[in-house]
Scaffold this motif. Structure first.
Motif, PDB file in Angstrom:
ATOM      1  N   GLU A   6       0.833  -1.201   0.000  1.00  0.00           N
ATOM      2  CA  GLU A   6       0.000   0.000   0.000  1.00  0.00           C
ATOM      3  C   GLU A   6       0.871   1.254   0.000  1.00  0.00           C
ATOM      4  OE1 GLU A   6      -2.671  -2.431   3.167  1.00  0.00           O
ATOM      5  OE2 GLU A   6      -0.581  -1.813   3.243  1.00  0.00           O
ATOM      6  N   SER A   7       0.311   2.316  -0.525  1.00  0.00           N
ATOM      7  CA  SER A   7       0.969   3.612  -0.468  1.00  0.00           C
ATOM      8  C   SER A   7      -0.074   4.709  -0.552  1.00  0.00           C
ATOM      9  CB  SER A   7       1.981   3.761  -1.609  1.00  0.00           C
ATOM     10  OG  SER A   7       1.336   3.664  -2.859  1.00  0.00           O
ATOM     11  N   GLY A   8       0.337   5.915  -0.167  1.00  0.00           N
ATOM     12  CA  GLY A   8      -0.531   7.063  -0.351  1.00  0.00           C
ATOM     13  C   GLY A   8      -1.135   7.655   0.901  1.00  0.00           C
ATOM     14  N   GLY A   9      -0.908   7.036   2.044  1.00  0.00           N
ATOM     15  CA  GLY A   9      -1.448   7.602   3.273  1.00  0.00           C
ATOM     16  C   GLY A   9      -0.720   8.868   3.682  1.00  0.00           C
ATOM     17  N   GLY A  10      -1.250   9.508   4.725  1.00  0.00           N
ATOM     18  CA  GLY A  10      -0.611  10.720   5.219  1.00  0.00           C
ATOM     19  C   GLY A  10      -1.529  11.549   6.064  1.00  0.00           C
ATOM     20  N   LEU A  11      -1.109  12.777   6.297  1.00  0.00           N
ATOM     21  CA  LEU A  11      -1.870  13.735   7.086  1.00  0.00           C
ATOM     22  C   LEU A  11      -2.541  14.729   6.148  1.00  0.00           C
ATOM     23  CD1 LEU A  11      -2.600  15.151   9.791  1.00  0.00           C
ATOM     24  CD2 LEU A  11      -0.409  16.362   9.605  1.00  0.00           C
ATOM     25  N   VAL A  12      -3.830  14.952   6.369  1.00  0.00           N
ATOM     26  CA  VAL A  12      -4.574  15.876   5.518  1.00  0.00           C
ATOM     27  C   VAL A  12      -5.573  16.637   6.381  1.00  0.00           C
ATOM     28  CG1 VAL A  12      -6.326  14.150   4.911  1.00  0.00           C
ATOM     29  CG2 VAL A  12      -5.875  16.065   3.356  1.00  0.00           C
ATOM     30  N   TYR A 106      -0.024 -26.578  -8.829  1.00  0.00           N
ATOM     31  CA  TYR A 106      -1.385 -26.554  -8.294  1.00  0.00           C
ATOM     32  C   TYR A 106      -1.824 -25.125  -8.032  1.00  0.00           C
ATOM     33  CZ  TYR A 106       0.761 -25.878  -3.682  1.00  0.00           C
ATOM     34  OH  TYR A 106       1.490 -25.394  -2.631  1.00  0.00           O
ATOM     35  N   TYR A 107      -3.158 -24.988  -7.940  1.00  0.00           N
ATOM     36  CA  TYR A 107      -3.768 -23.703  -7.625  1.00  0.00           C
ATOM     37  C   TYR A 107      -4.136 -23.685  -6.144  1.00  0.00           C
ATOM     38  CZ  TYR A 107      -4.306 -22.971 -12.652  1.00  0.00           C
ATOM     39  OH  TYR A 107      -4.071 -22.802 -13.984  1.00  0.00           O
ATOM     40  N   ASP A 108      -4.110 -22.504  -5.567  1.00  0.00           N
ATOM     41  CA  ASP A 108      -4.456 -22.355  -4.158  1.00  0.00           C
ATOM     42  C   ASP A 108      -5.148 -21.013  -3.964  1.00  0.00           C
ATOM     43  OD1 ASP A 108      -2.681 -22.132  -0.987  1.00  0.00           O
ATOM     44  OD2 ASP A 108      -4.624 -23.012  -1.480  1.00  0.00           O
ATOM     45  N   ARG A 109      -6.190 -21.027  -3.154  1.00  0.00           N
ATOM     46  CA  ARG A 109      -6.924 -19.792  -2.872  1.00  0.00           C
ATOM     47  C   ARG A 109      -6.556 -19.302  -1.481  1.00  0.00           C
ATOM     48  NH1 ARG A 109     -13.454 -18.821  -3.673  1.00  0.00           N
ATOM     49  NH2 ARG A 109     -13.501 -16.648  -2.975  1.00  0.00           N
ATOM     50  N   GLY A 110      -6.344 -18.008  -1.374  1.00  0.00           N
ATOM     51  CA  GLY A 110      -5.972 -17.455  -0.082  1.00  0.00           C
ATOM     52  C   GLY A 110      -6.469 -16.034   0.107  1.00  0.00           C
ATOM     53  N   ASP A 111      -6.453 -15.574   1.343  1.00  0.00           N
ATOM     54  CA  ASP A 111      -6.864 -14.235   1.720  1.00  0.00           C
ATOM     55  C   ASP A 111      -5.634 -13.505   2.252  1.00  0.00           C
ATOM     56  OD1 ASP A 111      -8.374 -12.399   4.127  1.00  0.00           O
ATOM     57  OD2 ASP A 111      -9.329 -12.497   2.170  1.00  0.00           O
ATOM     58  N   TYR A 112      -5.337 -12.355   1.668  1.00  0.00           N
ATOM     59  CA  TYR A 112      -4.086 -11.672   1.968  1.00  0.00           C
ATOM     60  C   TYR A 112      -4.347 -10.230   2.407  1.00  0.00           C
ATOM     61  CZ  TYR A 112      -2.073 -15.597  -0.529  1.00  0.00           C
ATOM     62  OH  TYR A 112      -1.723 -16.867  -0.921  1.00  0.00           O
ATOM     63  N   TRP A 113      -3.459  -9.740   3.278  1.00  0.00           N
ATOM     64  CA  TRP A 113      -3.555  -8.377   3.795  1.00  0.00           C
ATOM     65  C   TRP A 113      -2.242  -7.626   3.571  1.00  0.00           C
ATOM     66  CZ3 TRP A 113      -7.998  -6.311   5.708  1.00  0.00           C
ATOM     67  CH2 TRP A 113      -9.030  -7.192   6.043  1.00  0.00           C
ATOM     68  N   GLY A 114      -2.368  -6.350   3.317  1.00  0.00           N
ATOM     69  CA  GLY A 114      -1.204  -5.491   3.286  1.00  0.00           C
ATOM     70  C   GLY A 114      -0.803  -5.080   4.688  1.00  0.00           C
ATOM     71  N   GLN A 115       0.271  -4.303   4.775  1.00  0.00           N
ATOM     72  CA  GLN A 115       0.804  -3.916   6.081  1.00  0.00           C
ATOM     73  C   GLN A 115       0.060  -2.725   6.678  1.00  0.00           C
ATOM     74  OE1 GLN A 115       2.091  -3.045   3.221  1.00  0.00           O
ATOM     75  NE2 GLN A 115       2.627  -0.863   3.394  1.00  0.00           N
ATOM     76  N   GLY A 116      -0.718  -2.042   5.883  1.00  0.00           N
ATOM     77  CA  GLY A 116      -1.498  -0.904   6.360  1.00  0.00           C
ATOM     78  C   GLY A 116      -0.796   0.415   6.115  1.00  0.00           C
ATOM     79  N   THR A 117      -1.601   1.443   5.886  1.00  0.00           N
ATOM     80  CA  THR A 117      -1.074   2.786   5.723  1.00  0.00           C
ATOM     81  C   THR A 117      -1.930   3.747   6.551  1.00  0.00           C
ATOM     82  OG1 THR A 117      -0.415   4.485   4.103  1.00  0.00           O
ATOM     83  CG2 THR A 117      -2.419   3.246   3.604  1.00  0.00           C
ATOM     84  N   GLN A 118      -1.271   4.630   7.266  1.00  0.00           N
ATOM     85  CA  GLN A 118      -1.974   5.529   8.179  1.00  0.00           C
ATOM     86  C   GLN A 118      -2.567   6.724   7.420  1.00  0.00           C
ATOM     87  OE1 GLN A 118      -2.380   5.369  11.744  1.00  0.00           O
ATOM     88  NE2 GLN A 118      -3.801   7.082  11.321  1.00  0.00           N
TER      89      GLN A 118
END
Length: 123
Positions: A6-12, A106-118
Motif C-alpha cells: 500500500e501507499s498514499g497515506g498521510g496527514l490531511v 497446483y492452484y491455491d486460494r488465499g486471503d491476503y492483507w497489506g501492512q497498512g497505511t496511516q
C-alpha cells in the motif's frame, strides 16, 4: 508468495483528499475480490470499499459519495480516491485480496492483507 503493498497515506486537513494505492504481486492467477478496510484506534476493522466478483463494488455507508474505488487489472492494483475527508476517517487503511495463486503444479486460494497505511485527518 503474495505481497500487497500500500501507499498514499498521510496527514490531511478536513475536507482534503488522498489517494491510496495497493499493488498485489506474486504468482497470482486470478483475483476474486480486492479492496480496502480500515481500523481506527479502539475499534474493529471495517470494510471501506471493495471490488467483489465481476465488476461489483461495495462501499461502507459512511464513505458513499466521498470515496471511489478503482482498479487496474493489468497491474493487479486497486486505488481508493478519498475526497471530503473527515476526522472520523482517521484510521490505518489495509488492502485485502481474495485470490488464486498458481505454483506451477497446483492452484491455491488465499486471503491476503497489506501492512497498512496511516491516514490522519486533522487540522
Amino acid at each position: 508468495q503474495v505481497q500487497l503493498v500500500e501507499s498514499g497515506g498521510g496527514l490531511v486537513q478536513p475536507g482534503g483528499s488522498l489517494r491510496l494505492s495497493c499493488a498485489a504481486s506474486g504468482s497470482i492467477s486470478s483475483i476474486y475480490a480486492m479492496g480496502w478496510y480500515r481500523q481506527a484506534p479502539g475499534k474493529q476493522r471495517e470494510l471501506v470499499a471493495v471490488f467483489t466478483s465481476g465488476d461489483s463494488t461495495n462501499y461502507a455507508d459512511s464513505v458513499k459519495g466521498r470515496f471511489t474505488i478503482s482498479r487496474d487489472n493489468a497491474k493487479n492494483t486497486v486505488y481508493l480516491q478519498m475526497n471530503s475527508l473527515k476526522p472520523e476517517d482517521t484510521a490505518v487503511y489495509f488492502c485485502n485480496a481474495d485470490l488464486i495463486t498458481y505454483s506451477g503444479s497446483y492452484y491455491d486460494r488465499g486471503d491476503y492483507w497489506g501492512q497498512g497505511t496511516q491516514v490522519t485527518v486533522s487540522s
